[in-house]
Scaffold this active site. Structure first.
Site, mmCIF file in Angstrom:
data_model
loop_
_atom_site.group_PDB
_atom_site.id
_atom_site.type_symbol
_atom_site.label_atom_id
_atom_site.label_comp_id
_atom_site.label_asym_id
_atom_site.label_seq_id
_atom_site.Cartn_x
_atom_site.Cartn_y
_atom_site.Cartn_z
ATOM 1 N N HIS A 59 34.639 52.708 72.067
ATOM 2 C CA HIS A 59 35.454 53.932 72.021
ATOM 3 C C HIS A 59 34.641 55.116 71.508
ATOM 4 C CE1 HIS A 59 39.698 55.645 70.885
ATOM 5 N NE2 HIS A 59 38.893 56.580 71.341
ATOM 6 N N ASN A 93 38.177 61.568 78.802
ATOM 7 C CA ASN A 93 38.685 62.940 78.635
ATOM 8 C C ASN A 93 37.558 63.954 78.533
ATOM 9 O OD1 ASN A 93 37.967 61.883 76.122
ATOM 10 N ND2 ASN A 93 39.437 63.114 75.001
ATOM 11 N N ASP A 299 35.621 55.852 67.583
ATOM 12 C CA ASP A 299 36.317 57.001 68.181
ATOM 13 C C ASP A 299 35.490 58.273 67.945
ATOM 14 O OD1 ASP A 299 38.106 58.594 69.504
ATOM 15 O OD2 ASP A 299 39.765 58.304 68.096
HETATM 16 O O1 DOR Z 1 41.118 63.006 67.440
HETATM 17 C C1 DOR Z 1 40.933 62.728 68.620
HETATM 18 N N1 DOR Z 1 39.909 63.275 69.299
HETATM 19 N N2 DOR Z 1 41.768 61.901 69.230
HETATM 20 C C2 DOR Z 1 41.714 61.696 70.559
HETATM 21 O O2 DOR Z 1 42.526 60.960 71.064
HETATM 22 C C3 DOR Z 1 40.728 62.394 71.378
HETATM 23 C C4 DOR Z 1 39.563 62.801 70.591
HETATM 24 C C5 DOR Z 1 38.673 63.798 71.293
HETATM 25 O O3 DOR Z 1 38.288 63.526 72.436
HETATM 26 O O4 DOR Z 1 38.377 64.835 70.701
HETATM 27 ZN ZN ZN Z 2 39.294 58.541 71.272
HETATM 28 ZN ZN ZN Z 3 42.760 58.366 71.195
#
Ligand code: DOR
Ligand code: ZN
Ligand code: ZN
Length: 440
Positions: A59, A93, A299
């Protein structure tokens, strides 16, 4: 003749530790055992060091195509390598979002040119694209389909119909950002006008709980592999504790939800989705590392300092983290809060299994020689200037964490030494994906 022998390392696997030599040939681990007197082109004495599998971060948001000033595949993969992450899966994204074959191929070309670690690339669910994405997954190109149930960075929000369509049609693993949009928009409207609202009040635990409840419901009707990303609350855990065993659901926790809580009060520097929660939720995540949680991920979501310095409503959500995940979690190990065995299961072996990343996630004969050598107990204070991520900041700057790995190898090649990068752009490659499960 081996290309390299690493001698006397303490090798860590989920089932235990052994002390042995490792022989590497053609980028793979070809022997584990006593290799005294064997011919080799190079050798390393790793006595006193711990050898972990290269971490698999399923992720990350490397921002390209679209936003190279935040991160690109070179800077992002350097950050990964410096932190002991040798495989990454990039989220869809980006700009454009990865929602078609053309988008996927365009991103893959960038990764192939720039990445120094091996990679997988997610496809994003959007209205009407289930068939096209299904093909990408059947051909073992995309590593899974990512669904955003709540609005966050980028345009990839789906409604319940699109979610249900992908649930039924798209094979492989569905990764889900599980926050319910009806709850989010309700609280967003209430919060308008406040200058510095509390992010976890605006995106409350009930948004996450409602989304997880919906996923369980869908999974009961159409059982399929679902990987719930970034679990952040005790309430979600409670729901899953009751249901998860009967359903093909796996769950991820991210480093920042383990190390930060609302008590840290870092403003926009810790603004992310789902939000940083309170201490009770944070501690519940630590407890669940030994139980319900399947994988650990960063993330990694870099945004520039300039963006984060804006007011609450204009600052984007996301925290960079791919290079601090392993160092922070190793600090947890050195402080006695987690075992090394459990850490390699969460951070390497399980994610590689769930996403069928061939040759990844484990130190064993036949696997890729993706390895991380670390010195036990060695700690440092993180300095922002030492970071590889292009955005150059971390909410953990000034924090104590494990020292950078002594050495990081991808398929037998050294990519980082003591946090310094020694690999060239483009040396990483797409991770081959194993067969889909029978149900698909
Ligand atoms: O905090 C976040 N940032 N949550 C997400 O789901 C997307 C991510 C981003 O791409 O900046
Ligand atoms: Zn994410
Ligand atoms: Zn997310």
């Amino acid at each position: 003749m081996y290309d390299r022998i690493i001698r006397h390392a303490t090798i860590v696997r989920p089932e235990g530790q052994i002390r042995a030599d490792i022989g590497i040939e053609d980028g793979k681990i070809s022997a584990i055992g006593e290799l005294d007197g064997q011919a080799t082109r190079a050798e390393t004495n790793a006595s006193g060091l711990v050898l972990l599998p290269g971490f698999v971060d399923s992720h990350v948001h490397f921002r390209c195509p679209g936003h190279p000033a935040k991160e690109d595949w070179f800077s992002g993969s350097k950050a990964a390598a410096a932190g002991g992450v040798t495989s990454v899966c990039d989220m869809p994204n980006t700009s454009p979002p990865t929602v078609s074959r053309k988008d996927w191929l365009q991103k893959e070309a960038l990764a192939a040119q720039q990445s120094i670690v091996d990679y997988g690339i997610w496809a994003g669910a959007a209205a009407g694209n289930a068939e096209e994405i299904s093909e990408l997954i059947r051909e073992r190109l995309a590593c899974g389909v990512k669904v955003f149930m709540g609005a966050t960075t980028g345009p990839l929000l789906v409604d319940d119909n699109t979610l249900a369509e992908h649930f039924q049609l798209t094979p492989g693993v569905m990764g889900v950002h599980a926050e319910d949009e009806t709850v989010l928009s309700h609280f967003r409207d209430l919060g308008r006008g406040q200058s510095t609202p509390d992010h976890s009040v605006l995106r409350p635990p009930e948004a996450a709980v409602k989304a997880v409840r919906r996923l369980i419901e869908l999974c009961e009707t159409w059982p399929r592999e679902v990987h719930i990303c970034h679990l952040s609350t005790a309430a979600e855990l409670e729901l899953l504790r009751a249901q998860k065993k009967q359903l093909p659901i796996t769950v991820e926790v991210c480093t920042h939800h383990l190390w930060l809580s609302t008590q840290n009060a870092l403003g926009n520097w810790m603004k992310c989705n789902p939000p940083i929660r309170d201490e009770a939720d944070r501690l519940a995540m630590w407890e669940a590392l030994e139980g319900e949680i399947d994988t650990l991920a960063s993330d990694h979501a870099p945004h520039t300092k300039e963006e984060k310095e804006r007011g609450y409503w204009d600052a984007p959500s996301g925290i960079p983290g791919v290079e601090t995940t392993l160092p922070l979690m190793l600090r947890g190990v050195w402080e006695g809060r987690l075992s090394l065995e459990r850490l390699v299961a969460l951070g390497a072996e399980r994610p590689a299994q769930i996403f069928a990343l061939q040759g990844k996630g484990r130190i064993d004969v036949g696997y890729d020689a993706d390895m991380v050598l670390v010195e036990p107990q060695a700690m440092r204070t993180l300095q922002a200037r030492d970071l590889q991520t292009r955005v150059g900041w971390s909410p953990f700057a000034g924090w104590k964490m494990a020292s950078a790995p002594s050495e990081v190898l991808v398929r037998g090649r050294t990519v980082a030494r003591e946090g310094k990068i020694v690999a060239d752009a483009g040396s990483g490659r797409k991770i081959p994906l194993g067969p889909l499960t029978k149900a698909d």
